[in-house]
Design a protein around this motif. Structure first.
Motif, PDB file in Angstrom:
ATOM      1  N   LEU A 132       0.813  -1.213   0.000  1.00 37.02           N
ATOM      2  CA  LEU A 132       0.000   0.000   0.000  1.00 37.02           C
ATOM      3  C   LEU A 132       0.848   1.265   0.000  1.00 37.02           C
ATOM      4  O   LEU A 132       0.322   2.370  -0.145  1.00 37.02           O
ATOM      5  CB  LEU A 132      -0.940   0.010   1.220  1.00 37.02           C
ATOM      6  N   GLY A 178       3.760   3.856  -1.470  1.00 35.71           N
ATOM      7  CA  GLY A 178       4.229   4.260  -2.791  1.00 35.71           C
ATOM      8  C   GLY A 178       5.715   4.024  -2.950  1.00 35.71           C
ATOM      9  O   GLY A 178       6.423   3.723  -1.978  1.00 35.71           O
ATOM     10  N   GLY A 222       3.733  -2.142  -6.488  1.00 42.98           N
ATOM     11  CA  GLY A 222       3.420  -0.869  -7.112  1.00 42.98           C
ATOM     12  C   GLY A 222       4.603  -0.105  -7.651  1.00 42.98           C
ATOM     13  O   GLY A 222       4.537   1.120  -7.813  1.00 42.98           O
ATOM     14  N   THR A 272      -1.083  -3.936 -12.864  1.00 45.13           N
ATOM     15  CA  THR A 272      -1.810  -2.680 -12.683  1.00 45.13           C
ATOM     16  C   THR A 272      -0.885  -1.528 -12.308  1.00 45.13           C
ATOM     17  O   THR A 272      -1.327  -0.385 -12.217  1.00 45.13           O
ATOM     18  CB  THR A 272      -2.883  -2.822 -11.584  1.00 45.13           C
ATOM     19  N   THR A 273       0.400  -1.812 -12.077  1.00 47.75           N
ATOM     20  CA  THR A 273       1.335  -0.740 -11.790  1.00 47.75           C
ATOM     21  C   THR A 273       1.574   0.086 -13.052  1.00 47.75           C
ATOM     22  O   THR A 273       1.207  -0.325 -14.159  1.00 47.75           O
ATOM     23  CB  THR A 273       2.669  -1.311 -11.262  1.00 47.75           C
ATOM     24  N   ASP A 320       1.014   1.349 -20.369  1.00 45.72           N
ATOM     25  CA  ASP A 320       0.131   2.518 -20.318  1.00 45.72           C
ATOM     26  C   ASP A 320       0.576   3.574 -21.309  1.00 45.72           C
ATOM     27  O   ASP A 320      -0.248   4.262 -21.909  1.00 45.72           O
ATOM     28  CB  ASP A 320       0.132   3.102 -18.901  1.00 45.72           C
ATOM     29  N   THR A 360      -0.100   9.238 -10.786  1.00 45.69           N
ATOM     30  CA  THR A 360      -1.366   9.117 -10.058  1.00 45.69           C
ATOM     31  C   THR A 360      -2.251   8.008 -10.620  1.00 45.69           C
ATOM     32  O   THR A 360      -3.456   7.990 -10.364  1.00 45.69           O
ATOM     33  CB  THR A 360      -2.130  10.452 -10.100  1.00 45.69           C
ATOM     34  N   LYS A 361      -1.679   7.101 -11.374  1.00 45.87           N
ATOM     35  CA  LYS A 361      -2.471   6.020 -11.966  1.00 45.87           C
ATOM     36  C   LYS A 361      -3.170   5.202 -10.881  1.00 45.87           C
ATOM     37  O   LYS A 361      -2.587   4.830  -9.872  1.00 45.87           O
ATOM     38  CB  LYS A 361      -1.579   5.092 -12.800  1.00 45.87           C
ATOM     39  N   ARG A 362      -4.439   4.892 -11.132  1.00 45.37           N
ATOM     40  CA  ARG A 362      -5.206   3.998 -10.270  1.00 45.37           C
ATOM     41  C   ARG A 362      -5.913   2.995 -11.166  1.00 45.37           C
ATOM     42  O   ARG A 362      -6.617   3.379 -12.095  1.00 45.37           O
ATOM     43  CB  ARG A 362      -6.248   4.775  -9.447  1.00 45.37           C
ATOM     44  N   ALA A 363      -5.715   1.743 -10.922  1.00 50.09           N
ATOM     45  CA  ALA A 363      -6.340   0.701 -11.737  1.00 50.09           C
ATOM     46  C   ALA A 363      -6.726  -0.466 -10.857  1.00 50.09           C
ATOM     47  O   ALA A 363      -6.032  -0.779  -9.888  1.00 50.09           O
ATOM     48  CB  ALA A 363      -5.398   0.231 -12.849  1.00 50.09           C
ATOM     49  N   ALA A 364      -7.821  -1.100 -11.187  1.00 50.67           N
ATOM     50  CA  ALA A 364      -8.281  -2.265 -10.430  1.00 50.67           C
ATOM     51  C   ALA A 364      -8.626  -3.385 -11.397  1.00 50.67           C
ATOM     52  O   ALA A 364      -9.139  -3.151 -12.483  1.00 50.67           O
ATOM     53  CB  ALA A 364      -9.501  -1.911  -9.584  1.00 50.67           C
TER      54      ALA A 364
END
Length: 439
Positions: free
Chosen positions: A196, A198, A281, A319-320, A342, A424-428
């Motif tokens: 969790l 960074g 991450g 997802t990173t 990405d 600031t990428k957020r992915a689930a």
């Protein structure tokens, strides 16, 4: 080897300023807590004796505590094995330890540092760590080398750190136990404290050497990452892929740089590394410049197709933040596997194509080439034109196969900008138990 390992000296090398708090000091296993590489961390220490069920219970307890507090665990391995007098209690204890290691995997970083003997179930636990560091002179094995030799299966160097590096188990081989401890502290500082947290940030210096087309993987990576920041992992395994933890503009990242051709071991190495980065991450920067997967039926049978599928699945599932630098050839399946990112940056001079240009024009312009006086010259001319018009960096951007193009001189700046955009990428992932890609 065990007699040369001084616990106080090694922990002083690991913990910042040699300061730590001791935990459950009695028995074959002890533990400590302090700061290493500027980050809080627990250590588990084996003193060379046989491990009993109570010793294993201590380790399980510490792993659970570390997961609850979000701190890495570094285990220093040196034990002659389990206490056989405890019978099946020793067996159930080892199973309990394996379950605990698996439970916290991907939650907190686990680093194994093999300083002495590490065999059987201890070898299983060490190999299951996120990173395994070995000191020269240490031993890691399932089957004791002398037992194997007695059965007629004698292998030079079996059980050694060098053999573990060649097998892809040892991530780093250090000259001494003290250097192994220092390497572990440096890694703990580079890795996030838990899944969790960074990525860590550091002061940095820009690389001295510029990026150039056709560089060896390690040089290409060095031209992108901050000066002196790279820590290579798995150097002795899958040598046509370079994998390293490093910093770019002061932020910790994982770097994968490809060589000329990728065998199944190279692909295993890259998949394992990307999965490590994704678990915690860490952004992944991939430098793709390769002829592709080894064109060999033998390599296919040895696992080439399975492992290539694993690589493609690992990149796609991550997802990173992912940045792919298309720096050389990225043709067909290797583009599919490595360019699941990405942001994709195409370096002018690269070749991005579904098929080798020469093969593509042999199909697209077959009649025209067959009618030429010199088929070879005609094919080469068509291939050159095809590579320029259809497979170039700018063509890749126009077709959506890349997101931006840059010259070699602007590579580092482009990568820094891409990482900044993805900060600031957020992915689930879609709800599921787990994927079922090839393993």
């Amino acid at each position: 080897m065990a007699s040369k390992i001084n616990q106080k000296e090694i922990l002083a090398r690991f913990y910042d300023d040699g300061v730590c708090t001791a935990l459950f000091e009695q028995g074959a296993v002890s533990a400590a807590f302090g700061c290493a590489g500027g980050q809080q961390a627990y250590t588990v220490w084996q003193n060379g004796e046989a491990l009993g069920a109570k010793d294993v219970d201590k380790v399980v307890r510490l792993l659970n505590l570390a997961a609850e507090t979000g701190c890495p665990v570094v285990t220093f391995y040196n034990s002659v094995g389990a206490k056989l007098a405890e019978g099946l209690d020793a067996l159930t204890a080892s199973a309990k330890l394996n379950a605990a290691v698996a439970k916290v995997s991907g939650v907190i970083p686990q680093v194994a540092v093999v300083l002495g003997v590490c065999g059987g179930t201890s070898a299983l636990a060490a190999a299951n760590a996120d990173v395994c560091i070995m000191a020269e002179g240490a031993e890691l094995f399932f089957t004791p080398p002398f037992t194997s030799a007695a059965r007629g299966d004698k292998v030079e160097g079996a059980g050694s750190a060098a053999a573990a590096a060649r097998a892809g188990v040892a991530s780093i081989v250090a000259a001494t136990a003290a250097e192994a401890a220092e390497a572990a502290a440096h890694l703990v500082g580079l890795l996030p404290s838990n899944n969790l947290a960074g990525p860590a940030c550091f002061e940095f210096e820009a690389p001295a050497a510029p990026f150039k087309a056709g560089q060896a993987p390690e040089k290409a990576a060095a031209a992108v990452v901050d000066a002196g920041s790279a820590v290579e992992l798995y150097a002795g395994f899958g040598k046509n892929v370079y994998t390293a933890l490093a910093t770019i503009a002061g932020e910790a990242v994982g770097v994968v740089a490809t060589g000329e051709k990728l065998c199944h071991n190279c692909v295993v190495k890259a998949s394992r590394f990307v999965r490590l980065c994704d678990a915690f991450g860490l952004p992944v920067v991939t430098i793709a410049a390769t002829e592709g997967f080894v064109p060999s039926a033998s390599d296919d049978i040895a696992g080439g197709i399975r492992e290539a599928a694993r690589l493609a699945g690992t990149y796609a599932d991550a997802t990173t933040a992912r940045v792919c630098l298309l720096a050389g050839k990225a043709v067909g399946p290797v583009y599919t596997a490595l360019a699941a990112a990405d942001l994709k940056i195409a370096v002018r001079g690269c070749v991005v194509s579904p098929l080798e240009p020469a093969a593509a024009v042999s199909v697209l312009y077959k009649e025209e080439i067959d009618a030429a006086d010199n088929i070879v010259s005609a094919t080469n001319a068509k291939a050159a034109a095809y590579a320029k018009d259809v497979c170039s960096a700018d063509a890749a951007v126009a077709a959506g196969a890349a997101d931006m193009a840059c010259d070699a001189a602007g590579v580092r700046a482009a990568v820094v900008a891409a990482l900044d955009m993805l900060r600031t990428k957020r992915a689930a992932r879609l709800p599921k138990k787990h994927g079922n890609m090839a393993l």
